[in-house]
Design a protein around this motif. Structure first.
Motif, PDB file in Angstrom:
ATOM      1  N   LYS A   1      -7.887 -58.427 -45.330  1.00  0.00           N
ATOM      2  CA  LYS A   1      -9.029 -57.454 -45.486  1.00  0.00           C
ATOM      3  C   LYS A   1      -8.838 -56.503 -44.629  1.00  0.00           C
ATOM      4  O   LYS A   1      -8.424 -56.524 -43.598  1.00  0.00           O
ATOM      5  CB  LYS A   1     -10.315 -58.670 -45.032  1.00  0.00           C
ATOM      6  N   ALA A   2      -9.489 -55.440 -44.942  1.00  0.00           N
ATOM      7  CA  ALA A   2      -9.780 -54.146 -44.445  1.00  0.00           C
ATOM      8  C   ALA A   2     -10.402 -54.311 -42.984  1.00  0.00           C
ATOM      9  O   ALA A   2     -11.208 -55.160 -42.667  1.00  0.00           O
ATOM     10  CB  ALA A   2     -10.435 -52.998 -44.996  1.00  0.00           C
ATOM     11  N   TYR A   3     -10.038 -53.545 -41.979  1.00  0.00           N
ATOM     12  CA  TYR A   3     -10.722 -53.167 -40.808  1.00  0.00           C
ATOM     13  C   TYR A   3     -12.100 -52.919 -40.839  1.00  0.00           C
ATOM     14  O   TYR A   3     -12.534 -52.045 -41.773  1.00  0.00           O
ATOM     15  CB  TYR A   3      -9.912 -52.330 -39.810  1.00  0.00           C
ATOM     16  N   SER A   4     -13.142 -53.555 -40.102  1.00  0.00           N
ATOM     17  CA  SER A   4     -14.389 -53.267 -40.132  1.00  0.00           C
ATOM     18  C   SER A   4     -14.538 -51.664 -39.578  1.00  0.00           C
ATOM     19  O   SER A   4     -13.529 -51.052 -38.752  1.00  0.00           O
ATOM     20  CB  SER A   4     -15.379 -54.188 -39.338  1.00  0.00           C
ATOM     21  N   GLN A   5     -15.704 -50.930 -39.537  1.00  0.00           N
ATOM     22  CA  GLN A   5     -15.866 -49.754 -39.139  1.00  0.00           C
ATOM     23  C   GLN A   5     -15.884 -49.604 -37.628  1.00  0.00           C
ATOM     24  O   GLN A   5     -15.358 -48.765 -37.124  1.00  0.00           O
ATOM     25  CB  GLN A   5     -17.357 -49.199 -40.046  1.00  0.00           C
ATOM     26  N   GLU A   6     -16.464 -50.806 -37.175  1.00  0.00           N
ATOM     27  CA  GLU A   6     -16.445 -50.913 -35.459  1.00  0.00           C
ATOM     28  C   GLU A   6     -15.179 -51.072 -35.213  1.00  0.00           C
ATOM     29  O   GLU A   6     -14.700 -50.467 -34.017  1.00  0.00           O
ATOM     30  CB  GLU A   6     -17.253 -52.493 -35.458  1.00  0.00           C
ATOM     31  N   THR A   7     -14.205 -51.574 -35.719  1.00  0.00           N
ATOM     32  CA  THR A   7     -12.736 -51.666 -35.155  1.00  0.00           C
ATOM     33  C   THR A   7     -12.130 -50.367 -35.618  1.00  0.00           C
ATOM     34  O   THR A   7     -11.051 -49.912 -34.714  1.00  0.00           O
ATOM     35  CB  THR A   7     -12.027 -52.663 -36.102  1.00  0.00           C
ATOM     36  N   LEU A   8     -12.153 -49.754 -36.704  1.00  0.00           N
ATOM     37  CA  LEU A   8     -11.667 -48.557 -36.899  1.00  0.00           C
ATOM     38  C   LEU A   8     -12.103 -47.388 -35.905  1.00  0.00           C
ATOM     39  O   LEU A   8     -11.428 -46.642 -35.266  1.00  0.00           O
ATOM     40  CB  LEU A   8     -11.943 -48.072 -38.183  1.00  0.00           C
ATOM     41  N   ASN A   9     -13.385 -47.466 -35.518  1.00  0.00           N
ATOM     42  CA  ASN A   9     -13.921 -46.523 -34.329  1.00  0.00           C
ATOM     43  C   ASN A   9     -13.219 -46.702 -33.184  1.00  0.00           C
ATOM     44  O   ASN A   9     -12.845 -45.908 -32.432  1.00  0.00           O
ATOM     45  CB  ASN A   9     -15.394 -46.808 -34.132  1.00  0.00           C
ATOM     46  N   TYR A  10     -12.901 -48.027 -32.818  1.00  0.00           N
ATOM     47  CA  TYR A  10     -12.168 -48.226 -31.587  1.00  0.00           C
ATOM     48  C   TYR A  10     -10.770 -48.103 -31.632  1.00  0.00           C
ATOM     49  O   TYR A  10     -10.283 -47.418 -30.511  1.00  0.00           O
ATOM     50  CB  TYR A  10     -12.265 -49.897 -31.372  1.00  0.00           C
ATOM     51  N   ILE A  11     -10.100 -48.216 -32.694  1.00  0.00           N
ATOM     52  CA  ILE A  11      -8.664 -47.938 -32.772  1.00  0.00           C
ATOM     53  C   ILE A  11      -8.587 -46.290 -32.765  1.00  0.00           C
ATOM     54  O   ILE A  11      -7.766 -45.845 -32.118  1.00  0.00           O
ATOM     55  CB  ILE A  11      -8.219 -48.339 -34.146  1.00  0.00           C
ATOM     56  N   ARG A  12      -9.546 -45.477 -33.075  1.00  0.00           N
ATOM     57  CA  ARG A  12      -9.471 -44.129 -33.197  1.00  0.00           C
ATOM     58  C   ARG A  12      -9.502 -43.599 -31.671  1.00  0.00           C
ATOM     59  O   ARG A  12      -8.928 -42.468 -31.107  1.00  0.00           O
ATOM     60  CB  ARG A  12     -10.502 -43.386 -33.666  1.00  0.00           C
ATOM     61  N   LYS A  13     -10.348 -44.359 -30.699  1.00  0.00           N
ATOM     62  CA  LYS A  13     -10.219 -44.047 -29.315  1.00  0.00           C
ATOM     63  C   LYS A  13      -8.793 -44.302 -28.681  1.00  0.00           C
ATOM     64  O   LYS A  13      -8.712 -43.727 -27.289  1.00  0.00           O
ATOM     65  CB  LYS A  13     -11.392 -44.518 -28.719  1.00  0.00           C
ATOM     66  N   ILE A  14      -8.075 -44.883 -29.206  1.00  0.00           N
ATOM     67  CA  ILE A  14      -6.957 -45.245 -28.543  1.00  0.00           C
ATOM     68  C   ILE A  14      -6.108 -44.333 -27.948  1.00  0.00           C
ATOM     69  O   ILE A  14      -5.581 -43.382 -28.876  1.00  0.00           O
ATOM     70  CB  ILE A  14      -6.138 -46.638 -29.149  1.00  0.00           C
ATOM     71  N   ASN A  15      -5.447 -44.140 -26.664  1.00  0.00           N
ATOM     72  CA  ASN A  15      -4.818 -43.043 -26.198  1.00  0.00           C
ATOM     73  C   ASN A  15      -3.578 -43.785 -25.234  1.00  0.00           C
ATOM     74  O   ASN A  15      -3.991 -44.013 -24.203  1.00  0.00           O
ATOM     75  CB  ASN A  15      -5.481 -41.974 -25.693  1.00  0.00           C
ATOM     76  N   PRO A  16      -2.494 -44.003 -25.902  1.00  0.00           N
ATOM     77  CA  PRO A  16      -1.500 -44.719 -25.009  1.00  0.00           C
ATOM     78  C   PRO A  16      -1.103 -44.031 -23.770  1.00  0.00           C
ATOM     79  O   PRO A  16      -0.785 -44.758 -22.860  1.00  0.00           O
ATOM     80  CB  PRO A  16      -0.352 -44.802 -26.103  1.00  0.00           C
ATOM     81  N   ASP A  17      -1.416 -42.703 -23.711  1.00  0.00           N
ATOM     82  CA  ASP A  17      -0.791 -42.104 -22.462  1.00  0.00           C
ATOM     83  C   ASP A  17      -1.939 -42.323 -21.400  1.00  0.00           C
ATOM     84  O   ASP A  17      -1.647 -42.421 -20.350  1.00  0.00           O
ATOM     85  CB  ASP A  17      -0.693 -40.513 -22.714  1.00  0.00           C
TER      86      ASP A  17
END
Length: 386
Positions: free
Chosen positions: A165-181
């Motif tokens: 199933k697709a990611y929830s909007q909450e999860t998508l918002n969290y993923i956008r914030k990920i910055n590996p550096d």
């Protein structure tokens, strides 16, 4: 432990994992945490389950604890990085994890998101705890994540219906914030230094997760890129392994840009539609520019140092010449002093001789005058007393 409740080796697993407990008011033993010694990891010398297998490829023996800690730190809440160790649970629910030193006698979508982000190759039902307070599984055991390669990626949850199933909007918002550096800097601030290979793995994982989420892909679709039914099958190449290999065929400066393009193509997005992975190319290019600038600065400083060294040597030579001239002057002065001393000595001797001569002459004249006076008394008057 001081109250007579020693740790108990877990009944399953391949490494030394101990249940830390306490006694309740009813005298029952209640597990409160898990202690996993670094020297009892898979393949370590003190592993009590020596028959449990060797080390996991891509994970250095003894660094499993570092990866466990990294999993907790990188599973930060929506509010961002934790400033201190707190009871605030992260987005994926990794329980609080901390490095400790002690002495002993023998010396589901959030979870898939975190497993993809960190390439956790040891996620199975035995590494999920069920909370009695919340109807949510708690992910544990992250010692086999952020590998140095993608050879042994296998996700047991890949066939679960929830991950299709697709990611929830909450999860998508969290993923956008990920910055590996920033994540790498955050880990370093806590004393956790990943190898260069593991750092690149973290960047690749974050890039694929972010591009997949932006392309509206499910955890199953993204995770299938990494998944290998048989991790020991070296002939089979996963999608990620293939993309990374093709990406490395380009120059080092365009690796992430080319890999991002290949990931976009895999997700059916086309070139230039998903740019979230291209920022790493800019970061890498910036690092290269900084290194070139630093090298130029280093060369300038090296030349300045060489010029200063030449000037210093010239000054040293000049000083040496002046010292030689001064030494020569001193020798001449000593010679003149010696000459003056000898002349002075001769003059003193001459003066003494002259004084002696004139004294002798004066004495002779005096005696002669006396003799003349005595021999010619006519010019003198004598009185004789009776």
């Amino acid at each position: 432990m001081r109250r007579g409740c020693p740790p108990v080796l877990a009944s399953s697993g391949m490494s030394g994992a101990y249940m830390m407990s306490k006694y309740t008011d009813d005298g029952e033993r209640e597990d409160i945490s898990v202690f996993k010694p670094m020297d009892e990891e898979i393949g370590a010398v003190n592993n009590p389950r020596r028959g449990g297998g060797g080390s996991v490829k891509g994970v250095v023996v003894g660094e499993g604890a570092v990866r466990e800690m990294a999993s907790y730190l990188l599973d930060y809440p929506q509010s961002g990085y934790r400033r201190s160790y707190t009871d605030e649970i992260g987005f994926s629910g990794v329980p609080p994890t901390i490095m400790v030193e002690c002495l002993h006698d023998s010396t589901v979508k959030r979870r898939e998101k975190e497993d993809i982000r960190l390439a956790n190759v040891d996620r199975h039902l035995g590494n999920l705890l069920l909370s009695t307070e919340e109807d949510q599984p708690i992910p544990i055991d992250h010692g086999c994540c952020i590998l140095e390669n993608f050879e042994r990626c296998r996700f047991d949850w890949i066939g679960w219906s929830q991950c299709k199933k697709a990611y929830s909007q909450e999860t998508l918002n969290y993923i956008r914030k990920i910055n590996p550096d920033e994540d790498i800097k955050y880990l370093q601030a806590h004393g956790l230094i990943l190898s260069d290979e593991s750092q690149q793995t973290l960047r690749i994982l974050s890039m694929i997760l972010k591009q997949g989420a932006q392309a509206s892909k499910t955890p199953h679709q993204i995770g299938s890129m990494f998944h290998k039914d048989d991790p020991d099958d070296k002939e089979y190449e996963s999608v990620v392994q293939k993309l990374v290999r093709e990406g490395r065929e380009a120059t080092s400066a365009s690796f992430f840009k080319h890999l991002s393009y290949l990931v976009d193509q895999h997700f059916g997005m086309g070139e230039g539609i998903c740019h979230c992975g291209h920022q790493y190319e800019l970061i890498l290019q910036k690092e290269i520019d900084m290194r070139i600038q630093a090298e130029g600065t280093s060369n300038t400083l090296r030349n300045q140092l060489k010029e200063t060294d030449h000037q210093s040597k010239a000054k040293d030579l000049k000083i040496a010449n002046l010292n030689m001239e001064l030494k020569h002057e001193r020798v001449q002065i000593k010679a003149k002093d010696l000459e003056i001393a000898m002349l002075t000595q001769e003059r003193v001797k001459k003066i003494k001789r002259d004084w002696w001569l004139w004294g002798t002459v004066a004495t002779a004249l005096t005696i002669g005058a006396a003799c003349l006076a005595y021999s010619n008394p006519s010019g003198s008057t004598y009185q004789v007393d009776d």
